[in-house]
Design a protein around this motif. Structure first.
Motif, PDB file in Angstrom:
ATOM      1  N   ILE A   1      37.127  27.860  28.628  1.00 15.67           N
ATOM      2  CA  ILE A   1      37.040  27.792  27.165  1.00 15.67           C
ATOM      3  C   ILE A   1      38.299  28.311  26.483  1.00 15.67           C
ATOM      4  CG2 ILE A   1      34.534  27.891  27.158  1.00 15.67           C
ATOM      5  CD1 ILE A   1      34.669  30.798  26.372  1.00 15.67           C
ATOM      6  N   LEU A   2      39.114  29.090  27.226  1.00 16.24           N
ATOM      7  CA  LEU A   2      40.372  29.574  26.665  1.00 16.24           C
ATOM      8  C   LEU A   2      41.549  28.686  27.073  1.00 16.24           C
ATOM      9  CD1 LEU A   2      39.922  33.394  27.369  1.00 16.24           C
ATOM     10  CD2 LEU A   2      39.664  32.243  25.165  1.00 16.24           C
ATOM     11  N   GLU A   3      41.260  27.649  27.854  1.00 13.19           N
ATOM     12  CA  GLU A   3      42.301  26.768  28.393  1.00 13.19           C
ATOM     13  C   GLU A   3      43.334  27.575  29.183  1.00 13.19           C
ATOM     14  OE1 GLU A   3      43.295  23.091  26.019  1.00 13.19           O
ATOM     15  OE2 GLU A   3      42.758  24.450  24.373  1.00 13.19           O
ATOM     16  N   GLN A   4      42.819  28.513  29.971  1.00 12.71           N
ATOM     17  CA  GLN A   4      43.654  29.350  30.838  1.00 12.71           C
ATOM     18  C   GLN A   4      43.153  29.199  32.281  1.00 12.71           C
ATOM     19  OE1 GLN A   4      46.068  30.205  28.309  1.00 12.71           O
ATOM     20  NE2 GLN A   4      46.131  32.198  29.282  1.00 12.71           N
ATOM     21  N   GLU A   5      42.888  27.975  32.681  1.00 13.38           N
ATOM     22  CA  GLU A   5      42.280  27.741  33.992  1.00 13.38           C
ATOM     23  C   GLU A   5      43.219  28.098  35.141  1.00 13.38           C
ATOM     24  OE1 GLU A   5      39.171  24.254  33.775  1.00 13.38           O
ATOM     25  OE2 GLU A   5      40.904  23.708  32.566  1.00 13.38           O
ATOM     26  N   ASN A   6      44.506  27.857  34.984  1.00 13.06           N
ATOM     27  CA  ASN A   6      45.455  28.241  36.041  1.00 13.06           C
ATOM     28  C   ASN A   6      45.495  29.755  36.198  1.00 13.06           C
ATOM     29  OD1 ASN A   6      46.159  25.580  36.554  1.00 13.06           O
ATOM     30  ND2 ASN A   6      47.887  25.600  35.140  1.00 13.06           N
ATOM     31  N   GLU A   7      45.497  30.468  35.057  1.00 14.67           N
ATOM     32  CA  GLU A   7      45.494  31.930  35.096  1.00 14.67           C
ATOM     33  C   GLU A   7      44.208  32.459  35.726  1.00 14.67           C
ATOM     34  OE1 GLU A   7      48.344  30.752  31.884  1.00 14.67           O
ATOM     35  OE2 GLU A   7      46.387  30.077  32.588  1.00 14.67           O
ATOM     36  N   ALA A   8      43.086  31.807  35.426  1.00 18.68           N
ATOM     37  CA  ALA A   8      41.808  32.233  36.002  1.00 18.68           C
ATOM     38  C   ALA A   8      41.805  32.032  37.518  1.00 18.68           C
ATOM     39  CB  ALA A   8      40.661  31.459  35.359  1.00 18.68           C
ATOM     40  N   GLU A   9      42.349  30.919  37.966  1.00 27.46           N
ATOM     41  CA  GLU A   9      42.411  30.648  39.408  1.00 27.46           C
ATOM     42  C   GLU A   9      43.307  31.665  40.111  1.00 27.46           C
ATOM     43  OE1 GLU A   9      43.684  27.023  42.474  1.00 27.46           O
ATOM     44  OE2 GLU A   9      43.541  26.651  40.310  1.00 27.46           O
ATOM     45  N   GLU A  10      44.445  31.964  39.508  1.00 22.77           N
ATOM     46  CA  GLU A  10      45.367  32.939  40.095  1.00 22.77           C
ATOM     47  C   GLU A  10      44.735  34.328  40.142  1.00 22.77           C
ATOM     48  OE1 GLU A  10      49.824  34.827  39.269  1.00 22.77           O
ATOM     49  OE2 GLU A  10      49.086  33.152  38.066  1.00 22.77           O
ATOM     50  N   TYR A  11      44.054  34.696  39.066  1.00 21.62           N
ATOM     51  CA  TYR A  11      43.401  36.001  39.009  1.00 21.62           C
ATOM     52  C   TYR A  11      42.276  36.098  40.043  1.00 21.62           C
ATOM     53  CZ  TYR A  11      40.454  39.796  37.291  1.00 21.62           C
ATOM     54  OH  TYR A  11      39.675  40.921  37.201  1.00 21.62           O
ATOM     55  N   LEU A  12      41.487  35.033  40.197  1.00 24.51           N
ATOM     56  CA  LEU A  12      40.383  35.057  41.164  1.00 24.51           C
ATOM     57  C   LEU A  12      40.902  35.116  42.598  1.00 24.51           C
ATOM     58  CD1 LEU A  12      37.746  32.629  39.610  1.00 24.51           C
ATOM     59  CD2 LEU A  12      37.533  35.098  39.944  1.00 24.51           C
ATOM     60  N   ASP A  13      42.051  34.522  42.858  1.00 25.16           N
ATOM     61  CA  ASP A  13      42.650  34.649  44.195  1.00 25.16           C
ATOM     62  C   ASP A  13      42.953  36.117  44.489  1.00 25.16           C
ATOM     63  OD1 ASP A  13      42.539  31.962  44.726  1.00 25.16           O
ATOM     64  OD2 ASP A  13      44.608  31.549  44.131  1.00 25.16           O
ATOM     65  N   PHE A  14      43.522  36.804  43.493  1.00 29.26           N
ATOM     66  CA  PHE A  14      43.801  38.233  43.633  1.00 29.26           C
ATOM     67  C   PHE A  14      42.501  39.017  43.808  1.00 29.26           C
ATOM     68  CE2 PHE A  14      43.695  42.186  41.116  1.00 29.26           C
ATOM     69  CZ  PHE A  14      44.500  43.003  41.902  1.00 29.26           C
ATOM     70  N   TYR A  15      41.513  38.740  42.961  1.00 27.74           N
ATOM     71  CA  TYR A  15      40.232  39.448  42.991  1.00 27.74           C
ATOM     72  C   TYR A  15      39.531  39.247  44.332  1.00 27.74           C
ATOM     73  CZ  TYR A  15      35.365  40.509  41.707  1.00 27.74           C
ATOM     74  OH  TYR A  15      34.078  41.012  41.669  1.00 27.74           O
ATOM     75  N   ASN A  16      39.467  38.009  44.785  1.00 25.42           N
ATOM     76  CA  ASN A  16      38.781  37.721  46.050  1.00 25.42           C
ATOM     77  C   ASN A  16      39.485  38.396  47.219  1.00 25.42           C
ATOM     78  OD1 ASN A  16      36.792  36.113  44.855  1.00 25.42           O
ATOM     79  ND2 ASN A  16      38.042  34.264  44.996  1.00 25.42           N
ATOM     80  N   GLY A  17      40.814  38.459  47.164  1.00 25.41           N
ATOM     81  CA  GLY A  17      41.543  39.131  48.228  1.00 25.41           C
ATOM     82  C   GLY A  17      41.186  40.609  48.309  1.00 25.41           C
ATOM     83  N   CYS A  18      41.067  41.251  47.146  1.00 29.63           N
ATOM     84  CA  CYS A  18      40.668  42.672  47.115  1.00 29.63           C
ATOM     85  C   CYS A  18      39.242  42.852  47.625  1.00 29.63           C
ATOM     86  CB  CYS A  18      40.781  43.208  45.686  1.00 29.63           C
ATOM     87  SG  CYS A  18      42.463  43.279  45.041  1.00 29.63           S
ATOM     88  N   MET A  19      38.342  41.987  47.174  1.00 32.46           N
ATOM     89  CA  MET A  19      36.940  42.121  47.564  1.00 32.46           C
ATOM     90  C   MET A  19      36.752  41.846  49.056  1.00 32.46           C
ATOM     91  SD  MET A  19      35.699  43.183  44.822  1.00 32.46           S
ATOM     92  CE  MET A  19      34.031  43.291  45.434  1.00 32.46           C
TER      93      MET A  19
END
Length: 216
Positions: free
Chosen positions: A139-157
C-alpha cells in the motif's frame, strides 16, 4: 494521473480481516502505534507520517525526528479532531491488540469522516509480522524495500530458530516477564509471550488465555 490509473486501486486484507481499498498514493498518514511507525521507518517510508501517538511523541531517543510530529494523543483515547485537522490520506491503528477499543476508534473515525481510510496493523506479533510488512510494502508502493527488509528479518529469525531448536524442553529456563506496570504479565496472545517462547524460554504464565493479566 497516469500512475494512479495504472496502479490503483490497491486492495489488501488487514490484520483484523477487513478488506481495505487504497484509491491513490498515501502521502499523508497518521499512525497511532509505534510498532507500525518503526516498521515504516525500516521501509524508508517515514516521510509519509504526519501525526503520531503520544508514546512515539514522548520517545525522542528512538524516534528523534518522528517524535517532533503532531501528536494525536493516547493510542486508546485519541484526539479525533486533531487527527481530522491533519487531513490524512489514511490512519493506521492497532489490529488485534485490545481489539474492542480499536474497533470503537475505527468506528469513530469513519463516522467523523466516511472517506477516511483506516488500516488495522499490529506489527509486533511474530506470527503475523511478515504479512503485515508485505501489506505495508504494497500500500506504500515500497515492495522492493519490504522484500529487502524481510530477507534481513528472516535471516535473523533463522539464526535464532537454529539455536533454540537444539534446546530440549528441560533445558529451557522458566521466565516471568513483567510488562508496563507492576505484576502485569504477558500471557497467551501477547506479542511478548510469542517472543519469549521464540527466544527459548518457558513463560510461567503462558497457559492463561488472556493477553495480559495482573497477578499477585
Amino acid at each position: 494521473i497516469r500512475h494512479i490509473h495504472e496502479n490503483y486501486p490497491i486492495n489488501i486484507i488487514d490484520s483484523v480481516g477487513n478488506e481495505v481499498t487504497i484509491w491513490k498514493p498515501l502521502e499523508r498518514i497518521v499512525v497511532f502505534n509505534s510498532e507500525t511507525i518503526e516498521t515504516m521507518r525500516s521501509l524508508n517510508a517515514q516521510d509519509r507520517i504526519i501525526g503520531v501517538g503520544k508514546y512515539t511523541a514522548e520517545d525522542s531517543v528512538f524516534f528523534p525526528e518522528l517524535s517532533k510530529l503532531s501528536s494525536i494523543g493516547s493510542v486508546w483515547s485519541p484526539d479525533i479532531e486533531a487527527v481530522l485537522q491533519l487531513h490524512p490520506d489514511a490512519v493506521f491503528i492497532y489490529g488485534t491488540f485490545m481489539k474492542n477499543n480499536a474497533d470503537e476508534i475505527q468506528q469513530t473515525l469513519e463516522s467523523a469522516d466516511p472517506n477516511i481510510v483506516v488500516v488495522r496493523l499490529d506489527c509486533f506479533k511474530p506470527e503475523s509480522y511478515r504479512d503485515e510488512v508485505q501489506n505495508l510494502g504494497k500500500i506504500l508502493e515500497q515492495e522492493n524495500e519490504a522484500e529487502e527488509y524481510l530477507d534481513f528479518y528472516n535471516g535473523c529469525m533463522d539464526k535464532i530458530e537454529d539455536v533454540v531448536g537444539s534446546i530440549s524442553e528441560d533445558e529451557k529456563p522458566s521466565v516471568y516477564l513483567e510488562s508496563w506496570t507492576d505484576y502485569r504479565t504477558c500471557t497467551q496472545g501477547a506479542g511478548w509471550h510469542s517472543k519469549l517462547v521464540m527466544a527459548g524460554g518457558k513463560n510461567i504464565f503462558g497457559d492463561i488465555a488472556e493477553s495480559y493479566k495482573n497477578i499477585d
